[in-house]
Design a protein around this motif. Structure first.
Motif, PDB file in Angstrom:
ATOM      1  N   ARG A  47      10.847  -3.010  55.102  1.00 22.89           N
ATOM      2  CA  ARG A  47      10.639  -1.703  54.474  1.00 22.89           C
ATOM      3  C   ARG A  47      11.974  -1.000  54.263  1.00 22.89           C
ATOM      4  NH1 ARG A  47       9.680   3.705  56.591  1.00 22.89           N
ATOM      5  NH2 ARG A  47       8.425   4.915  55.109  1.00 22.89           N
ATOM      6  N   ARG A  48      12.818  -0.994  55.288  1.00 24.20           N
ATOM      7  CA  ARG A  48      14.111  -0.326  55.191  1.00 24.20           C
ATOM      8  C   ARG A  48      15.000  -1.006  54.147  1.00 24.20           C
ATOM      9  NH1 ARG A  48      14.903   4.431  55.671  1.00 24.20           N
ATOM     10  NH2 ARG A  48      15.953   4.152  53.697  1.00 24.20           N
ATOM     11  N   ALA A  49      14.968  -2.346  54.118  1.00 24.72           N
ATOM     12  CA  ALA A  49      15.813  -3.082  53.176  1.00 24.72           C
ATOM     13  C   ALA A  49      15.407  -2.804  51.733  1.00 24.72           C
ATOM     14  CB  ALA A  49      15.728  -4.578  53.474  1.00 24.72           C
ATOM     15  N   LEU A  50      14.105  -2.740  51.464  1.00 27.80           N
ATOM     16  CA  LEU A  50      13.646  -2.501  50.101  1.00 27.80           C
ATOM     17  C   LEU A  50      13.835  -1.047  49.676  1.00 27.80           C
ATOM     18  CD1 LEU A  50      10.435  -4.726  50.017  1.00 27.80           C
ATOM     19  CD2 LEU A  50      12.603  -5.122  48.820  1.00 27.80           C
ATOM     20  N   VAL A 102      15.663   8.721  38.821  1.00 28.89           N
ATOM     21  CA  VAL A 102      16.153   7.840  39.900  1.00 28.89           C
ATOM     22  C   VAL A 102      16.655   8.675  41.066  1.00 28.89           C
ATOM     23  CG1 VAL A 102      17.975   6.221  40.530  1.00 28.89           C
ATOM     24  CG2 VAL A 102      16.682   5.876  38.411  1.00 28.89           C
ATOM     25  N   ALA A 103      17.444   9.695  40.765  1.00 35.30           N
ATOM     26  CA  ALA A 103      17.998  10.534  41.829  1.00 35.30           C
ATOM     27  C   ALA A 103      16.884  11.226  42.607  1.00 35.30           C
ATOM     28  CB  ALA A 103      18.940  11.579  41.232  1.00 35.30           C
ATOM     29  N   GLU A 104      15.859  11.700  41.924  1.00 32.02           N
ATOM     30  CA  GLU A 104      14.756  12.384  42.591  1.00 32.02           C
ATOM     31  C   GLU A 104      13.988  11.448  43.522  1.00 32.02           C
ATOM     32  OE1 GLU A 104      10.769  15.101  41.698  1.00 32.02           O
ATOM     33  OE2 GLU A 104      11.999  14.364  40.018  1.00 32.02           O
ATOM     34  N   VAL A 105      13.683  10.258  43.014  1.00 36.40           N
ATOM     35  CA  VAL A 105      12.936   9.301  43.843  1.00 36.40           C
ATOM     36  C   VAL A 105      13.764   8.873  45.057  1.00 36.40           C
ATOM     37  CG1 VAL A 105      11.929   6.993  43.927  1.00 36.40           C
ATOM     38  CG2 VAL A 105      11.512   8.457  41.938  1.00 36.40           C
ATOM     39  N   ARG A 106      15.046   8.615  44.831  1.00 37.26           N
ATOM     40  CA  ARG A 106      15.894   8.192  45.951  1.00 37.26           C
ATOM     41  C   ARG A 106      15.981   9.275  47.020  1.00 37.26           C
ATOM     42  NH1 ARG A 106      21.401   5.602  45.157  1.00 37.26           N
ATOM     43  NH2 ARG A 106      20.768   4.765  47.176  1.00 37.26           N
ATOM     44  N   ALA A 107      16.020  10.530  46.604  1.00 30.97           N
ATOM     45  CA  ALA A 107      16.057  11.624  47.564  1.00 30.97           C
ATOM     46  C   ALA A 107      14.738  11.704  48.340  1.00 30.97           C
ATOM     47  CB  ALA A 107      16.320  12.938  46.842  1.00 30.97           C
ATOM     48  N   ARG A 108      13.639  11.424  47.654  1.00 32.73           N
ATOM     49  CA  ARG A 108      12.327  11.515  48.294  1.00 32.73           C
ATOM     50  C   ARG A 108      12.103  10.408  49.318  1.00 32.73           C
ATOM     51  NH1 ARG A 108       7.801  14.048  45.599  1.00 32.73           N
ATOM     52  NH2 ARG A 108       8.483  15.583  44.079  1.00 32.73           N
ATOM     53  N   ILE A 109      12.610   9.208  49.038  1.00 28.66           N
ATOM     54  CA  ILE A 109      12.382   8.097  49.953  1.00 28.66           C
ATOM     55  C   ILE A 109      13.454   8.025  51.032  1.00 28.66           C
ATOM     56  CG2 ILE A 109      11.134   6.728  48.247  1.00 28.66           C
ATOM     57  CD1 ILE A 109      13.577   5.088  47.761  1.00 28.66           C
ATOM     58  N   GLY A 110      14.475   8.855  50.895  1.00 24.78           N
ATOM     59  CA  GLY A 110      15.477   8.930  51.940  1.00 24.78           C
ATOM     60  C   GLY A 110      16.332   7.704  52.102  1.00 24.78           C
ATOM     61  N   ARG A 112      10.452 -10.402  58.179  1.00 19.87           N
ATOM     62  CA  ARG A 112      10.460  -9.762  59.496  1.00 19.87           C
ATOM     63  C   ARG A 112      11.876  -9.396  59.933  1.00 19.87           C
ATOM     64  NH1 ARG A 112       7.187 -13.724  63.293  1.00 19.87           N
ATOM     65  NH2 ARG A 112       8.284 -15.209  61.970  1.00 19.87           N
ATOM     66  N   ALA A 113      12.855 -10.166  59.443  1.00 13.60           N
ATOM     67  CA  ALA A 113      14.249  -9.888  59.775  1.00 13.60           C
ATOM     68  C   ALA A 113      14.895  -8.909  58.800  1.00 13.60           C
ATOM     69  CB  ALA A 113      15.043 -11.193  59.798  1.00 13.60           C
ATOM     70  N   GLY A 114      14.133  -8.444  57.798  1.00 16.42           N
ATOM     71  CA  GLY A 114      14.681  -7.509  56.826  1.00 16.42           C
ATOM     72  C   GLY A 114      15.473  -8.171  55.717  1.00 16.42           C
ATOM     73  N   ARG A 115      15.191  -9.439  55.464  1.00 17.28           N
ATOM     74  CA  ARG A 115      15.892 -10.166  54.404  1.00 17.28           C
ATOM     75  C   ARG A 115      14.911 -10.507  53.282  1.00 17.28           C
ATOM     76  NH1 ARG A 115      17.671 -13.071  59.025  1.00 17.28           N
ATOM     77  NH2 ARG A 115      16.223 -14.742  58.474  1.00 17.28           N
ATOM     78  N   TYR A 116      15.400 -10.477  52.063  1.00 15.88           N
ATOM     79  CA  TYR A 116      14.601 -10.876  50.908  1.00 15.88           C
ATOM     80  C   TYR A 116      15.547 -11.357  49.830  1.00 15.88           C
ATOM     81  CZ  TYR A 116      16.117  -6.656  48.484  1.00 15.88           C
ATOM     82  OH  TYR A 116      16.887  -5.699  47.878  1.00 15.88           O
TER      83      TYR A 116
END
Length: 264
Positions: free
Chosen positions: A161-164, A256-264, A108-112
């Motif tokens: 979600r943002r952290a992952l 990798v570059a394509e996926v990273r661009a898609r997920i922002g 919940r705190a964005g930690r894993y």
């Protein structure tokens, strides 16, 4: 078999330390085959009577069973037993309820965190604990703690979600490491680097869709259905891991570059 499993769950909660029992895996999700295991998460607090668990296992199977206590199977999977009941495989998988609740607070705190764990070649990602609870079917719950926790996990934490999603930077690093080794023909290092890169992307794609990723099995297929995954994602991953040459490394970098661009 359902009635046997439900009766077993009640017997398990009578063991000192056991608080809750949940059905997990494909059977909890309704995606099982006829020969699928019955995965039972055995949630405990404090000292656990492992001898009583072994006695119960022998009673329900009719033969001695080796029960691994907390830590017996590693730092994350914890312990448990493999049983055969009426000819069907039943797995007891121990989970420390206090630790699961602490991991959920981190989520919940964005930690894993990730840790080395036998049976998990890409490491154990701590949010899997929360995902197991979210996707399980509670069978027995002495004080309602697991039921309450399951209700909380229905909403995927935005900070997690943002952290992952942000974790996808590691995929670039892994491809860069593979690029340094491919020229010398170091197939083991290249394969490990590319597998790690794709494993990280799979985690990020699950998070993008607010979907829990429990382990590596089937994760590529699930990630491929993400709205952010390229249409040929799974096929490209498979082709790259088969080739493991310089061209494959460059294709991996582009993916990798394509996926990273898609997920922002």
């Amino acid at each position: 078999m359902n009635s046997t499993i439900e009766a077993m769950s009640l017997q398990l909660t009578a063991v000192r330390g056991v608080r809750s029992v949940a059905l997990g895996g494909s059977r909890a999700r309704g995606a099982h085959r006829a020969d699928s295991d019955w995965d039972l998460g055995v949630y405990y607090r404090g000292p656990l009577d492992v001898e009583a668990l072994a006695a119960l296992a022998a009673e329900v199977t009719g033969a001695p069973v080796d029960v691994a206590g907390p830590g017996g199977w590693g730092p994350w999977v914890d312990g448990g037993a493999w049983l055969s009941v009426d000819g069907e495989p039943v797995d007891w998988i121990l989970r420390d309820l206090d630790r699961v609740e602490a991991v959920w607070a981190d989520c919940r705190a964005g930690r894993y965190e990730t840790g080395t764990q036998p049976g998990h070649p890409l490491g154990f990602w701590s949010p899997a604990y929360a995902g197991e609870v979210a996707l399980c079917r509670v069978l027995a719950d002495a004080d309602g703690a697991l039921t309450a926790l399951r209700a909380q996990t229905h909403e995927y934490p935005e900070r997690l979600r943002r952290a992952l999603i942000d974790a996808s930077w590691e995929a670039d690093l892994s491809v860069a490491a593979a690029r340094k080794s491919v020229g010398s023909g170091d197939v083991l290092h290249v394969s490990l680097c590319l597998a790690r890169a794709f494993g990280v992307l799979v985690q990020s794609l699950h998070a993008y869709e607010r979907a829990w990723c429990l382990n590596e099995k089937g994760a590529l297929r699930t990630a491929s259905s993400s709205s952010a995954a390229p249409a040929d994602f799974a096929a490209e991953v498979a082709a790259t891991l088969r080739a493991l040459d310089a061209d494959a490394v460059e294709r991996a970098g582009a993916l990798v570059a394509e996926v990273r661009a898609r997920i922002g």
